[in-house]
Design a protein around this motif. Structure first.
Motif, PDB file in Angstrom:
ATOM      1  N   GLU A 127     -11.505 -59.823  10.881  1.00 51.98           N
ATOM      2  CA  GLU A 127     -10.501 -58.764  10.976  1.00 51.98           C
ATOM      3  C   GLU A 127      -9.600 -58.771   9.750  1.00 51.98           C
ATOM      4  N   LYS A 128      -9.234 -59.957   9.250  1.00 52.39           N
ATOM      5  CA  LYS A 128      -8.438 -60.047   8.031  1.00 52.39           C
ATOM      6  C   LYS A 128      -9.190 -59.454   6.842  1.00 52.39           C
ATOM      7  N   MET A 129     -10.522 -59.563   6.859  1.00 50.85           N
ATOM      8  CA  MET A 129     -11.349 -59.025   5.782  1.00 50.85           C
ATOM      9  C   MET A 129     -11.602 -57.525   5.954  1.00 50.85           C
ATOM     10  N   ASP A 130     -10.951 -56.917   6.954  1.00 50.06           N
ATOM     11  CA  ASP A 130     -11.114 -55.486   7.254  1.00 50.06           C
ATOM     12  C   ASP A 130     -12.541 -55.144   7.644  1.00 50.06           C
ATOM     13  N   ILE A 131     -13.195 -56.065   8.336  1.00 51.05           N
ATOM     14  CA  ILE A 131     -14.543 -55.831   8.852  1.00 51.05           C
ATOM     15  C   ILE A 131     -14.447 -55.481  10.332  1.00 51.05           C
TER      16      ILE A 131
END
Length: 569
Positions: free
Chosen positions: A423-427
């Motif tokens: 989620e932090k990686m915007d996945i």
């Protein structure tokens, strides 16, 4: 397993395949996740059932919270699944009513369509809590199981399944902790799960094919020009103590090994390898983000460089920055991932390092646009897997005891932690299921646990830096190694001056390169306990068998003399 069990397994695997393909088409389908969780439970994968149930619970939250990122997609998909009424999975058996225990016979689902859909999401969330509590209990993660059980009971205090699960958790905790009263804060939360090549995993190569050998030997040409990869036979690790230490012939299994192509003199370098699959758990420390080496002093002549887009992300030099930009950094650049799992509690440091290695591999896969299990750094690593049949839970009433699973597992490090990283990686953790399913995380952990090397802090002895060097780990473990290793920015392997017992060093052409994955100055019992935790079984190398047999003989003879188990290195 008998033929009926085989047929049932094949049937369940087919149902799993259909549900998984359905999730690829409708990635926000919380009902499909719950259906797949039930299949995973029947197949004997409580960890995978917990992973699916948690994703379903997240989608329940998405449905009922308008401001959440996937609210519209989750609500639309649930509305589609509930078009003909309450989904069968959520019904009490034999009725069209919601499966709500504790004397509640039915849930009145009325109002407009969106209101009915939200009520169904609330019913589904209760199913999620039940599944998470039981599945995590079966994995041995009692603290997390109790937490989800409590959350479910807060929503529905009379739920019979959750009340029963709570009793099971407390009883299991009393047995494991050997206490009469349980302190919830002291509940154990690390369990064990199956360590295997999953039946649906089609990413594992034929490690013994000529194609694989040619590829690996091509990789070795630069890092270890005097070595080559061959197929060899290794002693099979045992689940626990046995009477086979003094046997002349013991079970073996086929593996890859590193062999000398020419004579190697004592002190001579055997391998020199660089790897970006590295991580450290120190927050804001002076380490290179790429290779985890200590950064050189910052002065007017320094080669240290920073990422142009990130604050505080530093590299040894332009070469490390270039390698990072090509391999992994774009996926995490300015994404606030650099604080995850940093400065953990000392007891958590090994687990945090494994999570950080997993995070680096996910960033590498995203940057290079490949499946995580297809990364060159991990693809050919053996994860000390057991056959699925050996891990399976017997269904017959006359079956022997269940198997001993060997992969350490926790809700925090196997389920929620990796999803938080993504989620932090915007996945999108739902739309990317094909690349980031829980079984993929478990497979990577299996590979890391048997092969990752670590550096400890010289001041406190805690592990703080870890890395996976795929060529280095081709050298098999032996408690009487013929090489030593040291890892700075690169992994260096060199021929030992002396062997255990004072024998001279040196490796002849055709001889296998034998490394060591543990402290070889430990006594045999301690070395074997380490192997049980990291490799999944007791070490059966010649030195371990010899020393264990000697200790047993002395014990039988009533000798009080301490057994010498460590010769001069």
């Amino acid at each position: 397993m008998d033929s009926d069990s085989d047929d049932e397994t094949i049937h369940l695997l087919e149902k799993r395949r259909i549900l998984t393909e359905g999730l690829f088409r409708l990635p926000y389908d919380l009902i499909a996740y719950l259906e797949r969780a039930a299949i995973h439970s029947e197949l004997g994968y409580p960890d995978l059932a917990a992973g699916d149930s948690y994703r379903a619970l997240l989608l329940c939250d998405e449905c009922v919270n308008e401001g959440f990122e996937y609210h519209e997609e989750a609500l639309r998909t649930l509305r589609l699944r509930a078009a003909d009424g309450l989904p069968p999975l959520l019904r009490r058996p034999g009725t069209a009513h919601a499966d709500l225990a504790g004397g509640v016979e039915a849930l009145t689902i009325d109002g407009d369509q969106d209101q009915r859909t939200l009520q169904i999401a609330q019913v589904a969330s209760l199913r999620c809590y039940r599944s998470l509590a039981i599945s995590l209990l079966l994995c041995g993660c009692l603290k997390s199981a109790f937490a989800f059980c409590s959350r479910g009971l807060a929503a529905r205090p009379e739920d019979e399944e959750l009340l029963q699960a709570k009793e099971y958790i407390e009883e299991m905790a009393k047995r494991r902790l050997k206490v009469d009263e349980v302190d919830i804060n002291e509940l154990p939360d690390i369990g064990l799960v199956r360590r295997e090549i999953y039946p649906w995993n089609d990413h594992e190569p034929n490690r013994f094919s000529q194609e694989t050998l040619n590829f690996l030997n091509g990789q070795l040409a630069e890092a270890a020009p005097n070595c080559e990869v061959r197929v060899t036979e290794l002693p099979t690790l045992l689940e626990s103590a046995s009477n086979t230490d003094d046997y002349g012939i013991i079970p073996t299994n086929k593996q890859l090994g590193l062999f000398a192509k020419a004579d190697i003199k004592p002190g001579e370098t055997v391998l020199h390898e660089f790897s970006l699959l590295a991580a450290n758990n120190r927050l804001k420390e002076s380490l290179c983000d790429a290779c985890s080496s200590e950064l050189p002093p910052l002065n007017e002549n320094t080669e240290v460089v920073g990422c142009p887009e990130c604050e505080d992300i530093m590299f040894c030099n332009e070469d490390c920055l270039r390698r990072a930009q090509e391999a992994y950094h774009p996926a995490v650049c300015d994404k606030d991932t650099d604080t995850i799992a940093k400065d953990p509690d000392p007891k958590e440091k090994p687990f945090a390092l494994y999570l950080l290695l997993l995070s680096r591999s996910l960033a590498m896969a995203a940057t290079q646009e490949v499946h995580p299990l297809e990364l060159v750094e991990v693809k050919y690593i053996w994860g000390d897997f057991l056959p699925s049949s050996a891990n399976a839970v017997p269904l017959s009433p006359n079956a022997p005891p269940p198997p001993v699973w060997t992969l350490p597992f926790s809700f925090q490090y196997n389920i929620s932690g990796p999803l938080h990283v993504l989620e932090k990686m915007d996945i999108d953790i739902f739309a990317s299921l094909a690349d980031y399913d829980l079984w993929i995380f478990n497979t990577l952990y299996s590979k890391f646990r048997g092969t990752a090397s670590a550096r400890v802090n010289k001041r406190n002895g805690h592990p703080e830096v870890a890395a996976v060097h795929p060529l280095w780990c081709l050298a098999n473990h032996d408690c009487n190694p013929n090489v030593q290793w040291e890892w700075g920015g690169r992994m260096k392997l060199w021929c030992r001056e002396k062997r255990i017992g004072g024998l001279p060093g040196g490796i002849q052409a055709g001889e296998e390169i034998l490394s060591h994955y543990c402290d070889i100055d430990l006594k045999v019992q301690d070395r074997r306990e380490w192997a049980q935790g990291s490799l999944g079984g007791w070490c059966m190398c010649e030195r371990c068998r010899t020393e264990a047999a000697e200790e047993k003989s002395k014990a039988l003879n009533g000798s009080s003399e301490e057994t010498l188990v460590n010769g001069d290195a």
